[in-house]
Motif scaffolding. Structure first.
Motif, PDB file in Angstrom:
ATOM      1  N   ASN A  70       1.656  55.690  43.550  1.00  0.00           N
ATOM      2  CA  ASN A  70       1.874  56.855  44.402  1.00  0.00           C
ATOM      3  C   ASN A  70       2.249  56.488  45.830  1.00  0.00           C
ATOM      4  O   ASN A  70       2.698  57.330  46.598  1.00  0.00           O
ATOM      5  CB  ASN A  70       0.635  57.763  44.418  1.00  0.00           C
ATOM      6  CG  ASN A  70       0.510  58.539  43.129  1.00  0.00           C
ATOM      7  OD1 ASN A  70       1.506  58.947  42.546  1.00  0.00           O
ATOM      8  ND2 ASN A  70      -0.716  58.735  42.670  1.00  0.00           N
ATOM      9  N   GLU A  71       2.057  55.229  46.203  1.00  0.00           N
ATOM     10  CA  GLU A  71       2.345  54.779  47.566  1.00  0.00           C
ATOM     11  C   GLU A  71       3.760  54.237  47.718  1.00  0.00           C
ATOM     12  O   GLU A  71       4.194  53.977  48.833  1.00  0.00           O
ATOM     13  CB  GLU A  71       1.350  53.675  47.960  1.00  0.00           C
ATOM     14  CG  GLU A  71      -0.098  54.108  47.912  1.00  0.00           C
ATOM     15  CD  GLU A  71      -1.055  52.940  48.108  1.00  0.00           C
ATOM     16  OE1 GLU A  71      -0.606  51.852  48.531  1.00  0.00           O
ATOM     17  OE2 GLU A  71      -2.242  53.111  47.831  1.00  0.00           O
ATOM     18  N   ASN A  72       4.465  54.045  46.632  1.00  0.00           N
ATOM     19  CA  ASN A  72       5.770  53.387  46.690  1.00  0.00           C
ATOM     20  C   ASN A  72       6.910  54.390  46.663  1.00  0.00           C
ATOM     21  O   ASN A  72       6.921  55.312  45.857  1.00  0.00           O
ATOM     22  CB  ASN A  72       5.927  52.418  45.502  1.00  0.00           C
ATOM     23  CG  ASN A  72       5.153  51.139  45.716  1.00  0.00           C
ATOM     24  OD1 ASN A  72       5.485  50.361  46.592  1.00  0.00           O
ATOM     25  ND2 ASN A  72       4.111  50.941  44.937  1.00  0.00           N
ATOM     26  N   SER A  73       7.887  54.161  47.531  1.00  0.00           N
ATOM     27  CA  SER A  73       9.104  54.973  47.494  1.00  0.00           C
ATOM     28  C   SER A  73      10.113  54.345  46.528  1.00  0.00           C
ATOM     29  O   SER A  73      10.966  55.037  45.985  1.00  0.00           O
ATOM     30  CB  SER A  73       9.724  55.097  48.889  1.00  0.00           C
ATOM     31  OG  SER A  73       9.993  53.813  49.423  1.00  0.00           O
ATOM     32  N   ASP A  74      10.004  53.042  46.305  1.00  0.00           N
ATOM     33  CA  ASP A  74      10.880  52.357  45.359  1.00  0.00           C
ATOM     34  C   ASP A  74      10.472  52.740  43.939  1.00  0.00           C
ATOM     35  O   ASP A  74       9.330  52.532  43.538  1.00  0.00           O
ATOM     36  CB  ASP A  74      10.775  50.841  45.549  1.00  0.00           C
ATOM     37  CG  ASP A  74      11.654  50.094  44.570  1.00  0.00           C
ATOM     38  OD1 ASP A  74      11.129  49.663  43.530  1.00  0.00           O
ATOM     39  OD2 ASP A  74      12.862  49.966  44.830  1.00  0.00           O
ATOM     40  N   GLU A  75      11.395  53.310  43.188  1.00  0.00           N
ATOM     41  CA  GLU A  75      11.074  53.825  41.854  1.00  0.00           C
ATOM     42  C   GLU A  75      10.565  52.733  40.921  1.00  0.00           C
ATOM     43  O   GLU A  75       9.664  52.951  40.118  1.00  0.00           O
ATOM     44  CB  GLU A  75      12.296  54.515  41.245  1.00  0.00           C
ATOM     45  CG  GLU A  75      11.995  55.335  40.017  1.00  0.00           C
ATOM     46  CD  GLU A  75      10.969  56.440  40.238  1.00  0.00           C
ATOM     47  OE1 GLU A  75      10.000  56.502  39.450  1.00  0.00           O
ATOM     48  OE2 GLU A  75      11.119  57.224  41.188  1.00  0.00           O
ATOM     49  N   ARG A  78       6.986  52.100  41.253  1.00  0.00           N
ATOM     50  CA  ARG A  78       6.155  53.219  40.789  1.00  0.00           C
ATOM     51  C   ARG A  78       5.866  53.093  39.287  1.00  0.00           C
ATOM     52  O   ARG A  78       5.176  53.932  38.709  1.00  0.00           O
ATOM     53  CB  ARG A  78       6.849  54.551  41.084  1.00  0.00           C
ATOM     54  CG  ARG A  78       6.952  54.858  42.570  1.00  0.00           C
ATOM     55  CD  ARG A  78       7.680  56.152  42.828  1.00  0.00           C
ATOM     56  NE  ARG A  78       6.980  57.289  42.254  1.00  0.00           N
ATOM     57  CZ  ARG A  78       6.001  57.967  42.857  1.00  0.00           C
ATOM     58  NH1 ARG A  78       5.607  57.602  44.059  1.00  0.00           N
ATOM     59  NH2 ARG A  78       5.423  58.999  42.271  1.00  0.00           N
TER      60      ARG A  78
END
Length: 194
Positions: A70-75, A78
């Motif tokens: 939930n903290e990652n913007s990189d898919e 995730r």
């Protein structure tokens, strides 16, 4: 190319599979969920699972080791990273996680025995670091990768890393569909389509 009707369904029909209890989507990249809509039109799917801390499959529980999804913007980071025992072996399913998640897993666990590793990101050099491979120490590595793909996966670095640690490698571009079978405790084997 409709992978659901051309690849997945013929294999399942051959083995007499008529319904799916659970489909687990590691993350939202198209190559990890793109066939789901077509597949759901061809076979009954009881449940689709995304972004969860654990998955229960009868008596089997797989735990998501990626507490940071939930903290990652990189898919890719995730991705669910599912770990658990199936039969007598420990499996690690890694989605497309990168070295960043590998480092966090190493920091969080003193010991993580793995027998079978599903290699991350189709064998891309963004993951499968030497440190991570030595930490989990798998016996077998499975690389899900298309033949002659435009990305050049799997990378030579990943193959050499696995070979240097004397890990048996199974690749879908070479062996086709890979299925691990077992009928008696501690007796299992790998079946390939080719």
């Amino acid at each position: 190319y409709d992978i659901a009707s051309k690849k997945i369904m013929p294999y399942w029909q051959y083995h007499g599979i008529r319904k799916i209890d659970k489909v687990i989507i590691s993350h939202n990249d198209y190559d990890h969920f793109g066939a789901l809509e077509e597949l759901s039109e061809l076979i009954e799917i009881k449940e689709v699972i995304k972004e969860t801390d654990q998955v229960k499959l009868g008596k089997i529980t797989l735990y998501n080791l990626n507490n940071y999804y939930n903290e990652n913007s990189d898919e890719n980071d995730r991705s669910m990273v599912l770990y658990g025992q199936i039969g007598k072996m420990n499996y690690l399913f890694t989605g497309d996680m990168s070295v960043n998640i590998e480092k966090k897993i190493i920091q969080n666990y003193a010991y993580l025995p793995v027998d079978v590793l599903k290699v991350a990101h189709h064998g891309s050099d963004t993951s499968t670091s030497k440190e991570f491979i030595r930490f989990i120490n798998p016996q077998y590595a499975i690389i899900s990768v298309g033949a002659n793909n435009k990305y050049g996966h799997p990378s030579d670095y990943v193959i050499k890393t696995l070979e240097n640690e004397r890990i048996k490698i199974y690749r879908t571009d070479i062996f086709g569909t890979i299925r691990i079978k077992g009928k008696i405790i501690n007796l299992w084997y790998v079946e390939t389509a080719k």
